[in-house]
Motif scaffolding. Structure first.
Motif, short mmCIF file in Angstrom:
data_model
loop_
_atom_site.label_atom_id
_atom_site.label_comp_id
_atom_site.label_asym_id
_atom_site.label_seq_id
_atom_site.Cartn_x
_atom_site.Cartn_y
_atom_site.Cartn_z
N GLY A 1 0.82 -1.21 0.00
CA GLY A 1 0.00 0.00 0.00
C GLY A 1 0.85 1.26 0.00
O GLY A 1 2.02 1.26 -0.38
N GLY A 2 0.26 2.35 0.41
CA GLY A 2 0.99 3.60 0.48
C GLY A 2 0.83 4.45 -0.77
O GLY A 2 0.18 4.07 -1.74
N ASP A 3 1.43 5.62 -0.71
CA ASP A 3 1.36 6.57 -1.82
C ASP A 3 2.41 6.23 -2.87
O ASP A 3 3.56 5.91 -2.52
N PRO A 4 2.05 6.27 -4.17
CA PRO A 4 3.05 5.95 -5.20
C PRO A 4 4.20 6.92 -5.24
O PRO A 4 5.24 6.64 -5.84
N GLY A 5 4.09 8.08 -4.60
CA GLY A 5 5.19 9.04 -4.61
C GLY A 5 6.23 8.79 -3.53
O GLY A 5 7.18 9.54 -3.40
N GLN A 6 6.06 7.76 -2.71
CA GLN A 6 7.02 7.47 -1.63
C GLN A 6 8.37 7.04 -2.19
O GLN A 6 8.47 6.56 -3.32
N THR A 7 9.41 7.23 -1.36
CA THR A 7 10.75 6.74 -1.71
C THR A 7 11.04 5.50 -0.88
O THR A 7 10.60 5.39 0.27
N VAL A 8 11.80 4.57 -1.47
CA VAL A 8 12.17 3.31 -0.81
C VAL A 8 13.68 3.23 -0.79
O VAL A 8 14.33 3.43 -1.83
N SER A 9 14.27 2.96 0.38
CA SER A 9 15.72 2.82 0.49
C SER A 9 16.02 1.68 1.46
O SER A 9 15.12 1.14 2.11
#
Length: 893
Positions: free
Chosen positions: A58-66
């Protein structure tokens, strides 16, 4: 394990707490990141390495993943650095992987520990003919070498022991440096080995036990290629090359006459095993061999017996009947052999045989003969006998027909003949197969006056006839085939077409071509009546129709031309005048078509720029586009002119890492409304500049702008430019719509202010709006507490209309509890209390308050007296208790 998010608003925390206390599930709304999940994508069997992937729930597609790494087994810590996650990554050492998702200061973290284990090494023995990697006993000294699988990490070290103890990296275990480990003692050796490198777990251990034998094994007899061994007894039709093999380093002794090779007085031969000695067996013999090596007991004696026999002769032509003489080659596989043969069926071992000292001989056969042959060689056993019988006969030439088979419109007289002297001919006309006894004996031309199949057979007494001596011809005495027709007329088409062919002649066959070549009974594509032909490119179709037994007339050939022309491409949006750059897309309904375009006003060709994705038109351009498709005529042009005026050029990728967010930006605003729009950026901004339709509206440090719907109804653009302290500029532009109000809007629609009349001592101040739709204000001056001011409007309901409603919108006022009334012809239709703010302050209402009354009914021609009454509640220190009316709207139907 999931880890706590870093930051979250107090209001959101409160809402989560309330929902949790109420027993309700908490829903993560858009604008928050989702939880990351860490998992291996796939791994090698030994877990030498694996690929780790991070998925987000889920979550917002604009999030960053690291992600970051902790020491093996560590939990709950913070990695020393974070790496932006771009896809599965290789993990080749033990570690705890921490994944993090982040959006607008809110982040979720998750972690998972991985243990990487080195791949187990293996051992390979070398130094003798055997190769092994496991426990065993060997009768020769040998070396041990280690190996790793191809998938193992080349950085791995190998540590080992020779006494059966468990090896560990470092002393007292031994580190293998690549040199062979020699095993030459008589006692057993217990070998254990492991692989290891920094950052991974030690591999499972490899174990093998090696023992040297004290007695040598018996020699082995190999074929020359060392791939297979000989049996103890065998029969062979060619000389043999035998390799004698034994324990590594030993000396081999062998005899060829069957005597004991251990007896020094025998006629024995010796050689070292490492030299791979060879024994040439070219006669029957018994070979015996054994091996010696100091320090070992002698090996047992190995014995092998070779029986050599000449190969049975073969014949190049199989026995049978032939129509011509031939040469038959008799051959044997045995070299230096002697071939004995007869041609009259006599015994090839007798005195009448022909003797040839060669492995092959050519024998001419021109009459009925029987060949018999045997092969011999000195000291070898004679071969088995081979024989073959041959019958040689004459050849009857094929029957010739004076009239070829076909379709004719008149009767025919057919003569039959053959070039073979003395041959007889029989024939039939009903399709029956003739023979020496079946059919009419030919004596003169055969009259064909109706459709018939003429078959003929020729033979010579006492000769054997072959299939070439017979044949047939079909004759059809009939009419002509009608010309075929097409379901689709010739012409120019802009899409694939489908054609059906037909012919009025029953039993017709059809072939066609589409590239203009001439079809015939054998040339072209075969057509099945009732089927459809797909025309997917321009084509010149030619059709040929026939009936197998008929003569085809010229009328049975038909031609037609189909031209496929690509439909013109469509540019969207179409040309026009624009205040901002346009993203222009191009499309063509023809599947597989290629669109090419120019931006300089020239006509596009097949070499012009190919359209792949929408093109951003930022300055005034003339775009011309054509569509092309292989085999089709190119399309007409679509020519669009894009007149780009004003505005700032917005390049979303300049720079690509900056992204201005416009909060509360409406898609549309009703004319006269306003909205507060807030801009935010991921970097510090020193100055903001706002534009509407390319004209600068506001500039300074404020990232807040009040968007006022004070332009003509239609599409407009809002642009914002951000400048950082270092001078970097980036921007964003969005479109929004201004919606026209229904009914009459005084001071807006035609720029003419209606007539206002005061019924008190002081009239209201009136400021008229412009013809371009800019707002106007009806503002009352300072009045004493509890007094009223009124403005009056007189108008007439237009022809064909009915007044059904009335509304007004105000911007600001002074007092908190001022009251108002709106009357129509003396009847109060709207009343209420409103709230305001200090004069001259920026209005805080967003949008401006609006009051509406519906359900009115004033017919065409009704005179309307509309009165707006304002009563103040009290006076404050500002000394200006007033109200500003932005617009009054009359709703007609």
């Amino acid at each position: 394990m999931k880890r706590t998010m870093n930051t979250i608003g107090a209001a959101t925390l409160a809402l989560v707490a309330v929902l949790a206390l109420a027993g309700c599930p908490v829903i993560e709304e858009e604008g928050y990141p989702g939880w990351p999940t860490i998992e291996p994508q796939y791994a090698s069997t030994a877990i030498e390495w694996l690929e780790v992937s991070i998925t987000v729930d889920g979550g917002d597609p604009g999030q960053t993943v690291s992600y970051g790494l902790l020491a093996p087994g560590a939990t709950g810590g913070t990695p020393s650095s974070w790496i932006r996650y771009e896809g599965p990554f290789v993990l080749d050492r033990s570690a705890t992987v921490v994944g993090r998702t982040e959006l607008d200061g809110t982040s979720y973290e998750n972690e998972k520990a991985f243990t990487i284990i080195a791949r187990t090494p293996t051992a390979v023995l070398s130094g003798g003919p055997e190769q092994a990697a496991t426990t065993g006993s060997y009768s020769f000294p040998f070396d041990v070498l280690f190996a790793l699988d191809a998938d193992a990490d080349p950085r791995n070290e190998i540590w080992y022991t020779l006494d059966g103890s468990d090896p560990v990296p470092g002393a007292p275990s031994l580190k293998w440096e690549g040199a062979p480990i020699t095993i030459d003692g008589a006692g057993p050796v217990d070998l254990k080995a492991v692989a290891w490198r920094e950052g991974v777990e030690v591999s499972p251990s490899f174990y093998a036990k090696y023992t040297r034998q004290t007695e040598l094994i018996a020699p082995t007899f190999y074929h020359a290629d060392l791939a297979t061994t000989y049996p103890s007894t065998g029969t062979y039709d060619t000389p043999q090359t035998v390799r004698v093999d034994g324990p590594y380093g030993s000396t081999l002794y062998w005899t060829l006459d069957g005597s004991d090779p251990t007896d020094p007085a025998s006629a024995r031969v010796s050689a070292t095993a490492s030299s791979n000695p060879v024994v040439n067996v070219n006669r029957p013999m018994t070979v015996k061999a054994y091996a010696e090596l100091p320090g070992y007991a002698d090996s047992p004696v190995a014995t092998i017996q070779f029986d050599l026999r000449a190969g049975t002769p073969t014949f190049s032509s199989a026995a049978g009947t032939y129509t011509d003489a031939r040469t038959v080659t008799i051959s044997t596989v045995t070299p230096d052999a002697v071939i004995r043969y007869t041609t009259d069926g006599g015994d090839p071992t007798g005195g009448s045989a022909v003797v040839v000292a060669a492995s092959s001989v050519d024998v001419p056969v021109s009459a009925n003969q029987t060949l018999r042959a045997v092969a011999t060689r000195e000291l070898w056993t004679d071969s088995a006998e081979a024989s073959a019988s041959y019958t040689i006969t004459g050849h009857v030439a094929p029957v010739q027909y004076s009239v070829p088979g076909g379709t004719y419109t008149t009767a025919k007289s057919v003569s039959l003949s053959t070039t073979t002297p003395g041959a007889s001919i029989r024939y039939t006309t009903d399709g029956a197969i003739p023979s020496r006894t079946i059919g009419t004996l030919y004596s003169g031309p055969v009259a064909i006056d109706s459709s018939a199949t003429l078959r003929a057979y020729a033979w010579v007494p006492d000769w054997q006839s072959d299939s070439d001596a017979s044949g047939s011809r079909a004759y059809v005495i009939t009419g002509y085939v009608a010309a075929p027709t097409f379901s689709l007329p010739a012409g120019i088409y802009d899409s694939d077409q489908y054609v059906t062919l037909s012919c009025t002649t029953a039993g017709v066959s059809i072939r066609y071509t589409t590239e203009g070549t001439e079809p015939s009974r054998t040339v072209g594509i075969s057509y099945t009546l009732g089927s459809t032909i797909w025309i997917n490119r321009s084509a010149t179709m030619k059709v040929y129709a026939w009936v197998d037994a008929w003569e085809t007339s010229a009328d049975a050939i038909a031609n037609i031309v189909y031209e496929l022309k690509v439909p013109a491409p469509v540019l969207s949006p179409g040309g026009g005048v624009f205040m901002t750059g346009q993203l222009v897309s191009m499309s063509c309904p023809a599947a597989g078509a290629t669109i090419r375009y120019t931006l300089d006003g020239t006509e596009p060709t097949a070499a012009s720029t190919q359209y792949v994705s929408p093109r951003n038109i930022l300055t005034t351009k003339t775009v011309r586009a054509k569509a092309f498709k292989s085999g089709w005529t190119e399309s007409d042009e679509d020519i669009e002119i894009y007149d780009i005026r004003g505005g700032i050029v917005v390049d979303p990728g300049d720079p690509a890492t900056y992204d201005i967010a416009l909060d509360a930006m409406p898609a549309s605003i009703e004319i006269g409304e306003s909205r507060l729009v807030t801009a935010s950026a991921p970097v510090a901004v020193a100055a903001w500049t706002w534009y509407v339709d390319g004209a600068q509206e506001q500039s300074g440090a404020s990232n807040v702008y009040r968007l006022v719907a004070d332009k003509a109804p239609g599409l407009h653009s809002l642009s914002v430019k951000a400048t950082t302290a270092s001078g970097t500029v980036f921007s964003r532009s969005v479109d929004y719509s201004i919606l026209a109000r229904s009914g009459a809007v005084f001071g807006f629609d035609d720029g003419v202010l209606p007539s206002w009349f005061a019924n008190t001592a002081t009239t209201w101040a009136v400021v008229a709006g412009g013809a371009d739709g800019s707002p106007y204000a009806l503002r009352s001056p300072v009045v004493a507490q509890g007094t009223s001011r009124a403005a009056q409007l007189r108008t007439v309901v237009p022809p064909g209309k009915t007044l059904t409603g009335l509304s007004f919108r105000y911007r600001d006022s002074m007092s908190e509890l001022d009251t108002f009334e709106v009357k129509v012809n003396g009847v109060v239709v709207i009343s209420g209390t409103y709230f305001g703010q200090a004069p001259g302050d920026t209005p805080s209402f967003d949008p401006w308050p609006k009051f509406t009354r519906t359900g009115l009914s004033y017919a065409t021609g009704s005179a309307l007296f509309i009165e707006f009454v304002f009563t103040n509640d009290h006076l404050d220190s500002w000394g200006d208790d007033s109200m500003t009316i932005d617009s009054i709207i009359l709703n007609y139907e």
